[in-house]
Write a protein that holds these residues in place. Structure first.
Motif, PDB file in Angstrom:
ATOM      1  N   VAL A  38       0.843  -1.192   0.000  1.00 42.65           N
ATOM      2  CA  VAL A  38       0.000   0.000   0.000  1.00 42.65           C
ATOM      3  C   VAL A  38       0.879   1.243   0.000  1.00 42.65           C
ATOM      4  O   VAL A  38       2.030   1.214   0.432  1.00 42.65           O
ATOM      5  N   THR A  40       0.730   5.174   1.507  1.00 44.70           N
ATOM      6  CA  THR A  40      -0.009   5.982   2.472  1.00 44.70           C
ATOM      7  C   THR A  40       0.412   7.443   2.371  1.00 44.70           C
ATOM      8  O   THR A  40       1.575   7.745   2.130  1.00 44.70           O
ATOM      9  N   SER A  49      -4.656   9.182   3.970  1.00 43.95           N
ATOM     10  CA  SER A  49      -5.306   8.299   2.994  1.00 43.95           C
ATOM     11  C   SER A  49      -4.398   7.126   2.667  1.00 43.95           C
ATOM     12  O   SER A  49      -3.179   7.172   2.882  1.00 43.95           O
ATOM     13  N   ILE A  50      -5.015   6.069   2.145  1.00 44.73           N
ATOM     14  CA  ILE A  50      -4.318   4.827   1.798  1.00 44.73           C
ATOM     15  C   ILE A  50      -4.711   4.423   0.385  1.00 44.73           C
ATOM     16  O   ILE A  50      -5.894   4.430   0.038  1.00 44.73           O
ATOM     17  N   SER A  51      -3.723   4.077  -0.417  1.00 46.93           N
ATOM     18  CA  SER A  51      -3.964   3.579  -1.766  1.00 46.93           C
ATOM     19  C   SER A  51      -3.354   2.188  -1.879  1.00 46.93           C
ATOM     20  O   SER A  51      -2.141   2.019  -1.719  1.00 46.93           O
ATOM     21  N   THR A  52      -4.191   1.185  -2.123  1.00 50.21           N
ATOM     22  CA  THR A  52      -3.703  -0.192  -2.156  1.00 50.21           C
ATOM     23  C   THR A  52      -3.073  -0.533  -3.504  1.00 50.21           C
ATOM     24  O   THR A  52      -3.454  -0.003  -4.541  1.00 50.21           O
ATOM     25  N   VAL A  53      -2.116  -1.443  -3.457  1.00 45.52           N
ATOM     26  CA  VAL A  53      -1.489  -1.989  -4.655  1.00 45.52           C
ATOM     27  C   VAL A  53      -2.285  -3.214  -5.094  1.00 45.52           C
ATOM     28  O   VAL A  53      -2.743  -3.999  -4.256  1.00 45.52           O
ATOM     29  N   GLU A  54      -2.462  -3.378  -6.386  1.00 45.19           N
ATOM     30  CA  GLU A  54      -3.194  -4.539  -6.892  1.00 45.19           C
ATOM     31  C   GLU A  54      -2.500  -5.840  -6.449  1.00 45.19           C
ATOM     32  O   GLU A  54      -1.267  -5.947  -6.559  1.00 45.19           O
TER      33      GLU A  54
END
Length: 258
Positions: A38, A40, A49-54
């Motif tokens: 992820v 952050t 905020s958090i952005s996840t990796v596929e």
């Protein structure tokens, strides 16, 4: 030079996550590889905020690292989602190297770092790791842990992996309690009243992984890592407006070990 892999999230403020792991690996003289799970947007005051990796990209990162390096140990940190947890479990289940799992749920600033549906999936990793390193809150979420609850302690002691529950404070001591091989051991350092604790959990687990890679046994690895964190907090640079980062390089130097 030994190679240690961190599977974890990024902390753009540099004090926790992948960044803390790399600083710890460097301090102990091992080469660090990373698999990002992820991204952050965070600092010492919290996570915005958090952005996840596929999950498919997490798998590709794992495959590329192992295709090119002989990895001697793994540290697993923030996985965030059940899909990423499942991807990591499928990859590690047949490995025969030390694996340290820091089951990251909640940041020290109070931010939730695991999706609500992922806790049960996290437990499915336990059979494939060497040691778990939850703090008191994470142990409570995983096991309904209390250090005087005999039934819960027996449940933990029956796990295939060792478990060390961090950060119990008593009589001016910081106490970490290890449950392993039917035994209980406590590791103590003087309690430091400090705001500079950002990334201590990440750094503790990555220090254990580094020392296991270097050939230390589990007891030695925990003992060294425990003292490393104490010194890193004691010598922290006092940065940021919240829970400040620790001093990784200075923490190792103060250990006076080769």
């Amino acid at each position: 030079m030994k190679v240690v892999l961190s599977i974890a999230g990024s902390d753009c403020s540099g004090g926790a996550g992948i960044q803390a792991d790399l600083k710890t690996f460097e301090a102990f003289g091992v080469f660090g590889c990373t698999v990002l799970t992820v991204l952050t947007a965070q600092n010492t005051t919290g996570v915005k905020s958090i952005s996840t990796v596929e999950p498919s990209f997490v798998k590709e990162q794992l495959e590329m690292v192992f295709a090119d390096f002989e990895v001697s140990a793994i540290k697993i940190g923030m996985l965030f989602s059940k899909e990423i947890i499942n991807t990591v479990r499928e990859f590690i289940k047949d490995l025969d190297i030390p694996i340290v799992l820091d089951p990251v749920f909640i940041s020290k600033a109070g931010s939730m770092l695991l999706s609500d549906d992922a806790i049960l999936n996290m437990k499915l990793l336990f059979d494939y790791v060497t040691i778990l390193t939850p703090n008191q809150f994470e142990a409570k979420a995983l096991f309904d842990y209390e250090d005087n609850n005999i039934e819960v302690i027996e449940e933990i002691r029956k796990l295939k992996c060792a478990t060390i529950v961090k950060n119990h404070y008593e009589n001016d001591k910081s106490i970490d309690t290890l449950y392993f091989d039917g035994k209980i051991r406590k590791y103590e350092t003087p309690y430091i009243k400090s705001e500079n604790t950002h990334g201590t959990g990440c750094s503790f687990s990555s220090a254990i992984a580094a020392n296991l890679a270097l050939g230390k046994n589990l007891d030695e690895s925990i003992d060294i890592s425990n003292k490393f964190i104490y010194q890193a907090i004691k010598n922290a640079p006092n940065l940021g407006k919240g829970k400040g980062p620790i001093a990784h390089k200075k923490g190792f130097e103060c250990l006076n070990i080769e």
